[in-house]
Design a protein around this motif. Structure first.
Motif, PDB file in Angstrom:
ATOM      1  N   VAL A  17     -35.729 -72.980  47.840  1.00 42.95           N
ATOM      2  CA  VAL A  17     -34.953 -72.950  46.598  1.00 42.95           C
ATOM      3  C   VAL A  17     -35.286 -74.153  45.709  1.00 42.95           C
ATOM      4  N   LEU A  18     -35.600 -75.293  46.305  1.00 41.03           N
ATOM      5  CA  LEU A  18     -35.948 -76.475  45.512  1.00 41.03           C
ATOM      6  C   LEU A  18     -37.249 -76.294  44.740  1.00 41.03           C
ATOM      7  N   ASP A  19     -38.106 -75.410  45.216  1.00 39.64           N
ATOM      8  CA  ASP A  19     -39.357 -75.131  44.506  1.00 39.64           C
ATOM      9  C   ASP A  19     -39.115 -74.455  43.154  1.00 39.64           C
ATOM     10  N   PHE A  20     -37.897 -73.957  42.943  1.00 35.14           N
ATOM     11  CA  PHE A  20     -37.553 -73.264  41.704  1.00 35.14           C
ATOM     12  C   PHE A  20     -36.541 -74.051  40.870  1.00 35.14           C
ATOM     13  N   ASP A  21     -36.272 -75.259  41.261  1.00 41.62           N
ATOM     14  CA  ASP A  21     -35.312 -76.121  40.564  1.00 41.62           C
ATOM     15  C   ASP A  21     -35.995 -76.745  39.353  1.00 41.62           C
ATOM     16  N   VAL A  22     -35.629 -76.294  38.164  1.00 40.00           N
ATOM     17  CA  VAL A  22     -36.290 -76.745  36.938  1.00 40.00           C
ATOM     18  C   VAL A  22     -36.027 -78.211  36.628  1.00 40.00           C
ATOM     19  N   THR A  23     -35.073 -78.825  37.299  1.00 36.71           N
ATOM     20  CA  THR A  23     -34.815 -80.250  37.068  1.00 36.71           C
ATOM     21  C   THR A  23     -35.764 -81.139  37.876  1.00 36.71           C
ATOM     22  N   ARG A  24     -36.534 -80.538  38.760  1.00 35.57           N
ATOM     23  CA  ARG A  24     -37.503 -81.289  39.576  1.00 35.57           C
ATOM     24  C   ARG A  24     -38.884 -81.190  38.957  1.00 35.57           C
ATOM     25  N   LEU A  25     -39.510 -82.326  38.748  1.00 33.24           N
ATOM     26  CA  LEU A  25     -40.846 -82.344  38.160  1.00 33.24           C
ATOM     27  C   LEU A  25     -41.898 -81.708  39.067  1.00 33.24           C
ATOM     28  N   ASP A  26     -41.691 -81.783  40.372  1.00 32.79           N
ATOM     29  CA  ASP A  26     -42.669 -81.245  41.311  1.00 32.79           C
ATOM     30  C   ASP A  26     -42.410 -79.788  41.697  1.00 32.79           C
ATOM     31  N   ALA A  27     -41.425 -79.173  41.092  1.00 32.32           N
ATOM     32  CA  ALA A  27     -41.115 -77.777  41.411  1.00 32.32           C
ATOM     33  C   ALA A  27     -42.185 -76.861  40.845  1.00 32.32           C
ATOM     34  N   ASN A  28     -42.855 -76.143  41.717  1.00 22.84           N
ATOM     35  CA  ASN A  28     -43.905 -75.231  41.261  1.00 22.84           C
ATOM     36  C   ASN A  28     -43.775 -73.850  41.894  1.00 22.84           C
ATOM     37  N   GLY A  29     -42.567 -73.510  42.330  1.00 20.54           N
ATOM     38  CA  GLY A  29     -42.347 -72.217  42.964  1.00 20.54           C
ATOM     39  C   GLY A  29     -42.684 -71.043  42.063  1.00 20.54           C
ATOM     40  N   TYR A  61     -31.987 -65.893  47.113  1.00 23.72           N
ATOM     41  CA  TYR A  61     -31.159 -65.202  46.113  1.00 23.72           C
ATOM     42  C   TYR A  61     -30.518 -66.160  45.119  1.00 23.72           C
ATOM     43  N   MET A  62     -30.351 -67.429  45.503  1.00 20.16           N
ATOM     44  CA  MET A  62     -29.689 -68.384  44.616  1.00 20.16           C
ATOM     45  C   MET A  62     -30.667 -69.071  43.667  1.00 20.16           C
ATOM     46  N   ALA A  63     -31.949 -68.827  43.846  1.00 21.23           N
ATOM     47  CA  ALA A  63     -32.965 -69.432  42.983  1.00 21.23           C
ATOM     48  C   ALA A  63     -33.257 -68.521  41.797  1.00 21.23           C
ATOM     49  N   ASP A  64     -33.717 -69.113  40.722  1.00 22.83           N
ATOM     50  CA  ASP A  64     -34.138 -68.330  39.558  1.00 22.83           C
ATOM     51  C   ASP A  64     -35.570 -67.861  39.806  1.00 22.83           C
ATOM     52  N   LEU A  65     -35.707 -66.632  40.238  1.00 26.21           N
ATOM     53  CA  LEU A  65     -37.008 -66.066  40.577  1.00 26.21           C
ATOM     54  C   LEU A  65     -37.622 -65.291  39.414  1.00 26.21           C
ATOM     55  N   GLY A  66     -37.006 -65.415  38.242  1.00 30.69           N
ATOM     56  CA  GLY A  66     -37.519 -64.738  37.058  1.00 30.69           C
ATOM     57  C   GLY A  66     -36.556 -63.682  36.576  1.00 30.69           C
ATOM     58  N   SER A  67     -36.818 -63.235  35.360  1.00 32.46           N
ATOM     59  CA  SER A  67     -35.953 -62.240  34.756  1.00 32.46           C
ATOM     60  C   SER A  67     -36.791 -61.311  33.872  1.00 32.46           C
ATOM     61  N   PRO A  68     -37.448 -60.334  34.401  1.00 35.95           N
ATOM     62  CA  PRO A  68     -37.384 -59.933  35.795  1.00 35.95           C
ATOM     63  C   PRO A  68     -38.283 -60.746  36.716  1.00 35.95           C
ATOM     64  N   THR A  94     -29.057 -58.681  46.126  1.00 29.62           N
ATOM     65  CA  THR A  94     -29.364 -59.939  45.438  1.00 29.62           C
ATOM     66  C   THR A  94     -29.339 -59.699  43.932  1.00 29.62           C
ATOM     67  N   PRO A  95     -29.385 -60.764  43.141  1.00 33.04           N
ATOM     68  CA  PRO A  95     -29.417 -60.546  41.687  1.00 33.04           C
ATOM     69  C   PRO A  95     -30.555 -59.620  41.259  1.00 33.04           C
ATOM     70  N   LEU A  96     -31.732 -59.817  41.843  1.00 35.58           N
ATOM     71  CA  LEU A  96     -32.871 -59.002  41.418  1.00 35.58           C
ATOM     72  C   LEU A  96     -32.816 -57.575  41.957  1.00 35.58           C
ATOM     73  N   THR A  97     -32.352 -57.375  43.184  1.00 33.02           N
ATOM     74  CA  THR A  97     -32.332 -56.008  43.705  1.00 33.02           C
ATOM     75  C   THR A  97     -31.264 -55.155  43.027  1.00 33.02           C
ATOM     76  N   MET A 127     -22.560 -59.358  52.465  1.00 35.62           N
ATOM     77  CA  MET A 127     -23.696 -60.291  52.385  1.00 35.62           C
ATOM     78  C   MET A 127     -24.038 -60.662  50.940  1.00 35.62           C
ATOM     79  N   ALA A 128     -23.405 -60.014  49.981  1.00 37.11           N
ATOM     80  CA  ALA A 128     -23.678 -60.296  48.569  1.00 37.11           C
ATOM     81  C   ALA A 128     -22.854 -61.497  48.124  1.00 37.11           C
ATOM     82  N   SER A 129     -23.473 -62.350  47.339  1.00 36.00           N
ATOM     83  CA  SER A 129     -22.749 -63.497  46.792  1.00 36.00           C
ATOM     84  C   SER A 129     -21.710 -63.002  45.780  1.00 36.00           C
TER      85      SER A 129
END
Length: 147
Positions: A17-29, A61-68, A94-97, A127-129
């Motif tokens: 999930v940290l790979d998708f954290d836009v506040t992190r400079l090294d996030a490249n998910g 599921y808690m990461a921003d994996l795109g829209s879509p 999940t949000p995307l499914t 199991m859904a948030s």
């Protein structure tokens, strides 16, 4: 050289999930996911590859994996992705499914009642948030008003 299932699965499993954290400079998910999906888009074998992509959606599921995003774009290019979407929705919405199920309904498929039922189940799935449950309720309202 084309990578095999094990290599791609390991790369997807390493995403966090940290790979998708836009506040992190090294996030490249997002870049990694895009590259993997570009590689997979050339292969039309949803039985082999789609479970890997749905597993990412379920685990992150808690990461921003795109829209879509690349996961959805890749899955929707493959024939036969829908039965695997049904399995994922039943396992862990999940949000995307849930969003993908709504997109299926927007196409007025002959099996629309099944897709409505899946979204309805997601609205109270254990199991859904809470956010996914709310999204599912919103999609149900939207689908009820579009008829």
């Amino acid at each position: 050289m084309r990578r095999n299932l094990t290599e791609i699965a390991a790369e997807l499993q390493a995403l966090d999930v940290l790979d998708f954290d836009v506040t992190r400079l090294d996030a490249n998910g997002s870049d990694q996911l895009d590259a993997i999906c570009t590689e997979l888009a050339e292969r039309d074998d949803p039985q082999q590859w789609a479970p890997l992509l749905y597993a990412v959606m379920e685990r992150l599921y808690m990461a921003d994996l795109g829209s879509p995003g690349p996961l959805v774009h890749t899955l929707e290019t493959w024939r036969g992705y829908r039965p695997l979407l049904v399995e994922s929705l039943r396992r862990k919405p999940t949000p995307l499914t849930v969003w993908m199920a709504n997109r299926v309904l927007n196409g007025n498929p002959p099996d629309a009642p099944q897709w409505l039922q899946l979204i309805q189940e997601a609205a109270s799935h254990p199991m859904a948030s809470p956010q996914v449950q709310a999204d599912a309720r919103d999609f149900l309202t939207y689908q009820a008003t579009r008829s």
